[in-house]
Write a protein that holds these residues in place. Structure first.
Motif, PDB file in Angstrom:
ATOM      1  N   SER A  33      -6.874   6.765 -11.459  1.00 27.14           N
ATOM      2  CA  SER A  33      -7.897   6.874 -12.560  1.00 27.14           C
ATOM      3  C   SER A  33      -7.752   5.089 -13.436  1.00 27.14           C
ATOM      4  CB  SER A  33      -8.404   8.091 -13.497  1.00 27.14           C
ATOM      5  OG  SER A  33      -6.665   8.018 -14.802  1.00 27.14           O
ATOM      6  N   ASP A  34      -9.192   4.922 -13.954  1.00 30.34           N
ATOM      7  CA  ASP A  34      -8.776   3.338 -14.569  1.00 30.34           C
ATOM      8  C   ASP A  34      -8.362   2.452 -13.595  1.00 30.34           C
ATOM      9  OD1 ASP A  34     -10.353   4.199 -16.682  1.00 30.34           O
ATOM     10  OD2 ASP A  34      -8.748   6.196 -16.711  1.00 30.34           O
ATOM     11  N   TYR A  35      -8.319   2.115 -12.695  1.00 30.33           N
ATOM     12  CA  TYR A  35      -7.267   1.645 -12.051  1.00 30.33           C
ATOM     13  C   TYR A  35      -8.188   0.210 -11.033  1.00 30.33           C
ATOM     14  CZ  TYR A  35      -2.984   0.947 -10.046  1.00 30.33           C
ATOM     15  OH  TYR A  35      -0.905   0.424  -9.909  1.00 30.33           O
ATOM     16  N   ILE A  36     -10.028   0.119 -11.281  1.00 32.20           N
ATOM     17  CA  ILE A  36     -10.210  -0.649 -10.377  1.00 32.20           C
ATOM     18  C   ILE A  36     -11.274  -1.599 -11.158  1.00 32.20           C
ATOM     19  CG2 ILE A  36     -12.053   0.609  -9.789  1.00 32.20           C
ATOM     20  CD1 ILE A  36     -11.630  -1.209  -6.799  1.00 32.20           C
ATOM     21  N   ASP A  37     -11.485  -2.215 -10.871  1.00 34.97           N
ATOM     22  CA  ASP A  37     -12.979  -2.831 -11.970  1.00 34.97           C
ATOM     23  C   ASP A  37     -14.277  -2.565 -11.122  1.00 34.97           C
ATOM     24  OD1 ASP A  37     -14.972  -4.604 -13.175  1.00 34.97           O
ATOM     25  OD2 ASP A  37     -14.550  -6.468 -12.581  1.00 34.97           O
ATOM     26  N   PRO A  38     -15.063  -1.685 -12.116  1.00 36.44           N
ATOM     27  CA  PRO A  38     -16.357  -1.550 -10.967  1.00 36.44           C
ATOM     28  C   PRO A  38     -17.534  -1.971 -10.655  1.00 36.44           C
ATOM     29  CG  PRO A  38     -16.273  -0.270 -13.069  1.00 36.44           C
ATOM     30  CD  PRO A  38     -15.195  -1.214 -13.500  1.00 36.44           C
ATOM     31  N   PHE A  44     -18.825  -4.993  -2.890  1.00 35.98           N
ATOM     32  CA  PHE A  44     -18.594  -4.840  -1.305  1.00 35.98           C
ATOM     33  C   PHE A  44     -19.075  -4.171  -0.840  1.00 35.98           C
ATOM     34  CE2 PHE A  44     -16.764  -1.444   1.270  1.00 35.98           C
ATOM     35  CZ  PHE A  44     -16.102  -2.031   2.687  1.00 35.98           C
ATOM     36  N   GLU A  45     -20.353  -2.982  -1.654  1.00 39.19           N
ATOM     37  CA  GLU A  45     -21.231  -2.509  -0.961  1.00 39.19           C
ATOM     38  C   GLU A  45     -22.588  -3.201  -0.663  1.00 39.19           C
ATOM     39  OE1 GLU A  45     -20.625   1.936  -3.186  1.00 39.19           O
ATOM     40  OE2 GLU A  45     -21.614   0.137  -4.527  1.00 39.19           O
ATOM     41  N   ALA A  46     -22.583  -4.354  -1.829  1.00 41.31           N
ATOM     42  CA  ALA A  46     -24.035  -5.471  -1.863  1.00 41.31           C
ATOM     43  C   ALA A  46     -23.018  -5.630  -0.802  1.00 41.31           C
ATOM     44  CB  ALA A  46     -23.854  -6.005  -2.794  1.00 41.31           C
ATOM     45  N   GLN A  47     -21.817  -6.172  -0.453  1.00 35.72           N
ATOM     46  CA  GLN A  47     -22.056  -7.350   1.004  1.00 35.72           C
ATOM     47  C   GLN A  47     -22.152  -6.275   2.064  1.00 35.72           C
ATOM     48  OE1 GLN A  47     -18.298  -9.862   0.014  1.00 35.72           O
ATOM     49  NE2 GLN A  47     -19.732 -10.668  -2.088  1.00 35.72           N
ATOM     50  N   PHE A 294     -11.147  -7.050   2.398  1.00 33.66           N
ATOM     51  CA  PHE A 294     -12.133  -7.751   1.073  1.00 33.66           C
ATOM     52  C   PHE A 294     -10.877  -7.292  -0.587  1.00 33.66           C
ATOM     53  CE2 PHE A 294     -14.697  -6.917  -2.906  1.00 33.66           C
ATOM     54  CZ  PHE A 294     -15.810  -7.037  -2.924  1.00 33.66           C
ATOM     55  N   LEU A 295     -10.622  -6.309  -0.833  1.00 25.06           N
ATOM     56  CA  LEU A 295      -9.386  -6.928  -1.704  1.00 25.06           C
ATOM     57  C   LEU A 295      -8.634  -7.551  -1.918  1.00 25.06           C
ATOM     58  CD1 LEU A 295      -8.815  -2.987  -2.262  1.00 25.06           C
ATOM     59  CD2 LEU A 295     -10.662  -4.228  -3.744  1.00 25.06           C
ATOM     60  N   LEU A 296      -7.784  -8.474  -0.958  1.00 24.54           N
ATOM     61  CA  LEU A 296      -6.689  -9.149  -0.592  1.00 24.54           C
ATOM     62  C   LEU A 296      -7.515 -10.725  -0.759  1.00 24.54           C
ATOM     63  CD1 LEU A 296      -4.687  -7.997   1.824  1.00 24.54           C
ATOM     64  CD2 LEU A 296      -4.502  -7.700  -0.571  1.00 24.54           C
ATOM     65  N   GLN A 297      -8.675 -10.888  -1.030  1.00 28.74           N
ATOM     66  CA  GLN A 297      -9.724 -11.771  -1.835  1.00 28.74           C
ATOM     67  C   GLN A 297      -8.788 -11.998  -3.300  1.00 28.74           C
ATOM     68  OE1 GLN A 297     -13.751 -12.416  -0.034  1.00 28.74           O
ATOM     69  NE2 GLN A 297     -13.274 -10.616  -0.934  1.00 28.74           N
ATOM     70  N   PRO A 298      -8.559 -14.156  -3.007  1.00 30.63           N
ATOM     71  CA  PRO A 298      -7.888 -13.885  -4.985  1.00 30.63           C
ATOM     72  C   PRO A 298      -8.171 -13.906  -6.179  1.00 30.63           C
ATOM     73  CG  PRO A 298      -7.567 -15.619  -2.687  1.00 30.63           C
ATOM     74  CD  PRO A 298      -8.459 -14.700  -2.316  1.00 30.63           C
ATOM     75  N   GLU A 299     -10.248 -14.031  -5.579  1.00 27.38           N
ATOM     76  CA  GLU A 299     -11.346 -14.098  -7.039  1.00 27.38           C
ATOM     77  C   GLU A 299     -11.447 -12.117  -7.379  1.00 27.38           C
ATOM     78  OE1 GLU A 299     -13.346 -14.979  -3.157  1.00 27.38           O
ATOM     79  OE2 GLU A 299     -11.878 -14.836  -3.808  1.00 27.38           O
ATOM     80  N   ILE A 300     -11.011 -12.015  -6.081  1.00 28.26           N
ATOM     81  CA  ILE A 300     -11.348  -9.394  -5.830  1.00 28.26           C
ATOM     82  C   ILE A 300     -10.101  -9.482  -7.130  1.00 28.26           C
ATOM     83  CG2 ILE A 300     -11.860  -8.094  -5.307  1.00 28.26           C
ATOM     84  CD1 ILE A 300     -14.142  -9.519  -4.565  1.00 28.26           C
ATOM     85  N   ILE A 304      -9.303  -7.288 -10.356  1.00 29.95           N
ATOM     86  CA  ILE A 304      -9.289  -6.123 -10.647  1.00 29.95           C
ATOM     87  C   ILE A 304      -8.231  -6.849 -12.282  1.00 29.95           C
ATOM     88  CG2 ILE A 304      -7.457  -4.911  -9.843  1.00 29.95           C
ATOM     89  CD1 ILE A 304      -9.374  -5.315  -7.204  1.00 29.95           C
ATOM     90  N   THR A 305      -6.906  -6.954 -11.919  1.00 27.81           N
ATOM     91  CA  THR A 305      -5.757  -7.248 -13.155  1.00 27.81           C
ATOM     92  C   THR A 305      -6.345  -7.739 -14.020  1.00 27.81           C
ATOM     93  OG1 THR A 305      -4.399  -7.978 -11.362  1.00 27.81           O
ATOM     94  CG2 THR A 305      -4.532  -8.833 -13.477  1.00 27.81           C
ATOM     95  N   SER A 306      -7.786  -8.533 -14.230  1.00 24.49           N
ATOM     96  CA  SER A 306      -8.529  -9.098 -15.390  1.00 24.49           C
ATOM     97  C   SER A 306      -8.498  -7.649 -16.572  1.00 24.49           C
ATOM     98  CB  SER A 306      -9.285  -9.813 -15.322  1.00 24.49           C
ATOM     99  OG  SER A 306      -9.087 -10.834 -15.225  1.00 24.49           O
ATOM    100  N   LYS A 307      -9.178  -7.201 -14.965  1.00 29.30           N
ATOM    101  CA  LYS A 307     -10.023  -5.561 -15.928  1.00 29.30           C
ATOM    102  C   LYS A 307      -8.885  -4.050 -16.254  1.00 29.30           C
ATOM    103  CE  LYS A 307     -13.570  -2.840 -16.774  1.00 29.30           C
ATOM    104  NZ  LYS A 307     -14.447  -2.778 -17.772  1.00 29.30           N
ATOM    105  N   VAL A 308      -8.242  -4.049 -15.410  1.00 34.04           N
ATOM    106  CA  VAL A 308      -6.910  -2.847 -15.454  1.00 34.04           C
ATOM    107  C   VAL A 308      -5.482  -3.421 -16.167  1.00 34.04           C
ATOM    108  CG1 VAL A 308      -8.019  -1.724 -13.833  1.00 34.04           C
ATOM    109  CG2 VAL A 308      -6.271  -2.692 -13.332  1.00 34.04           C
ATOM    110  N   ARG A 309      -5.809  -4.897 -16.095  1.00 32.15           N
ATOM    111  CA  ARG A 309      -4.277  -5.390 -16.722  1.00 32.15           C
ATOM    112  C   ARG A 309      -2.689  -4.600 -15.897  1.00 32.15           C
ATOM    113  NH1 ARG A 309      -8.167  -5.755 -20.663  1.00 32.15           N
ATOM    114  NH2 ARG A 309      -8.208  -7.028 -22.322  1.00 32.15           N
ATOM    115  N   TYR A 310      -3.143  -4.603 -14.472  1.00 29.49           N
ATOM    116  CA  TYR A 310      -1.975  -5.011 -14.053  1.00 29.49           C
ATOM    117  C   TYR A 310      -1.804  -5.752 -12.741  1.00 29.49           C
ATOM    118  CZ  TYR A 310      -1.141   0.499 -14.993  1.00 29.49           C
ATOM    119  OH  TYR A 310      -1.167   1.905 -15.451  1.00 29.49           O
TER     120      TYR A 310
END
Length: 366
Positions: A33-38, A44-47, A294-300, A304-310
């Motif tokens: 829970s609380d572990y990704i940027d929505p 991802f869905e749009a792309q 998709f997740l392993l792109q630097p900007e993605i 995620i890190t900016s949002k969840v702080r891990y």
């Protein structure tokens, strides 16, 4: 004639709907829970046109139980490297990742991936998603009010010494509900091997936990722990680094004077890695590999890190992370702290049974 054309026009959408529904690709994700940027999910869905069904859990035991039963229906799971991911690998519950479909694999930090190679030789079954440590979250304003000279540099002493726990009990104490993540830290605090299977060492850990059990307000899961810290309901908790850091950010936004700090055990913290993995019976592994890539792109990963702080394991993402997060040593510990951190191994079956019984006694207080 016109009636037949009209009838065909009316029937055509009905005939096409089932085919369109059948063509929709759904990716089933099971994560903390609380572990990704929505916004990452939406992007991802749009792309890709792939719809994500996203379920959450708040303990490794819940995740492992779901996968051990088989036919979970999930395409992506995020187990912690030790012991859950390690056990799933050995049990054949995960499938090897198709690196040809994950070109962004090259962005992963080789040094961090080497840390999990003992669990996953050749890194065949998992990619690091996020990582962190286990330590102490402290509500400074309440602790200082109750005890101005509280030992805030002694690591887990503040909570695990019974006399300290008794002194702070009125402001609320908690321990995360995960034997997997608590017992190695308690064993290390006692000066013992975090991986010890010695019954005497495990009894000592149990006695240490039972000694503070009367003073605990809660033994919550991760989601509940985060909420309790952010609201100020508890003033000291043994939990995940990111839970404390997320809670501190929420508390600042709420503006109610709740001041939180994360304390890393000075003698060496429990270091853990959460892994992106694909169950052996995943209904849509191709979509799972696309999501990992998709997740392993630097900007993605930066989002995620900016949002969840891990912290994440993609070094190129760090300059893109929000400055307040990027410069926080609790999010990105100094190299010296990482050098002293330990990654627990997977307990043998007999030791695991002892730990499970120990934890049940601790939870019930008897």
């Amino acid at each position: 004639m016109h009636r037949f054309v009209l009838l065909a026009c009316l029937l055509l959408p009905a005939l096409l709907l089932p085919r369109a529904a059948a063509a929709e690709t759904v990716l089933n994700v099971y994560n903390w829970s609380d572990y990704i940027d929505p916004a990452v999910i939406a992007r991802f869905e749009a792309q890709t046109g792939i719809r994500i069904r996203y379920d959450v859990y708040d303990s490794l035991e819940t995740l492992e139980g779901k996968l051990s039963a088989g036919r979970s229906g999930y395409d992506i799971v995020v187990p912690t490297s030790e012991p859950t991911f390690a056990r799933l690998v050995r049990a054949g519950a995960l499938q090897p990742l198709d690196r040809a479909r994950i070109p962004n694999w090259r962005n992963l930090d080789p040094a961090l991936m080497q840390r999990v190679a003992a669990t996953d030789p050749g890194n065949r079954f998992g990619a690091i998603y996020l990582w962190g440590t286990v330590g102490l979250g402290v509500r400074l304003d309440r602790v200082r009010a109750l005890w101005p000279e509280a030992p805030l540099t002694g690591g887990l002493d503040l909570l695990l010494k019974p006399e300290n726990a008794a002194r702070l009990a009125s402001c609320g104490l908690a321990v995360i509900d995960s034997a997997t993540d608590v017992l190695p830290s308690v064993l290390a605090w006692l000066g013992k091997d975090p991986n010890s299977a010695d019954p005497a060492d495990l009894r000592a850990a149990e006695q240490a936990l039972l000694a503070i059990r009367p003073h605990l307000r809660a033994i919550p899961g991760s989601g509940a722990m985060l909420d309790m810290l952010a609201s100020g309901e508890i003033c000291a908790a043994l939990t995940y680094s990111g839970d404390v850091i997320q809670a501190a950010a929420r508390a600042r936004e709420a503006g109610k004077g709740v001041e939180l700090r994360y304390l890393v055990p000075p003698g060496g913290a429990h270091l853990w890695f959460d892994m992106l993995a694909v169950p052996a019976d995943a209904p849509n592994p191709a979509a799972a590999f696309a999501f990992i890539d998709f997740l392993l792109q630097p900007e993605i990963m930066a989002a995620i890190t900016s949002k969840v702080r891990y912290p994440n394991a993609v070094p190129a993402s760090r300059p893109l992370v929000a400055e307040a997060v990027r410069e926080d040593p609790n999010v990105y510990p100094p190299e010296a702290a990482l050098a002293h951190a330990f990654v627990p191994g997977t307990p043998a079956q007999g030791a695991e049974r002892l730990r499970s019984r120990l934890w049940n006694r601790f939870r019930t207080g008897r």
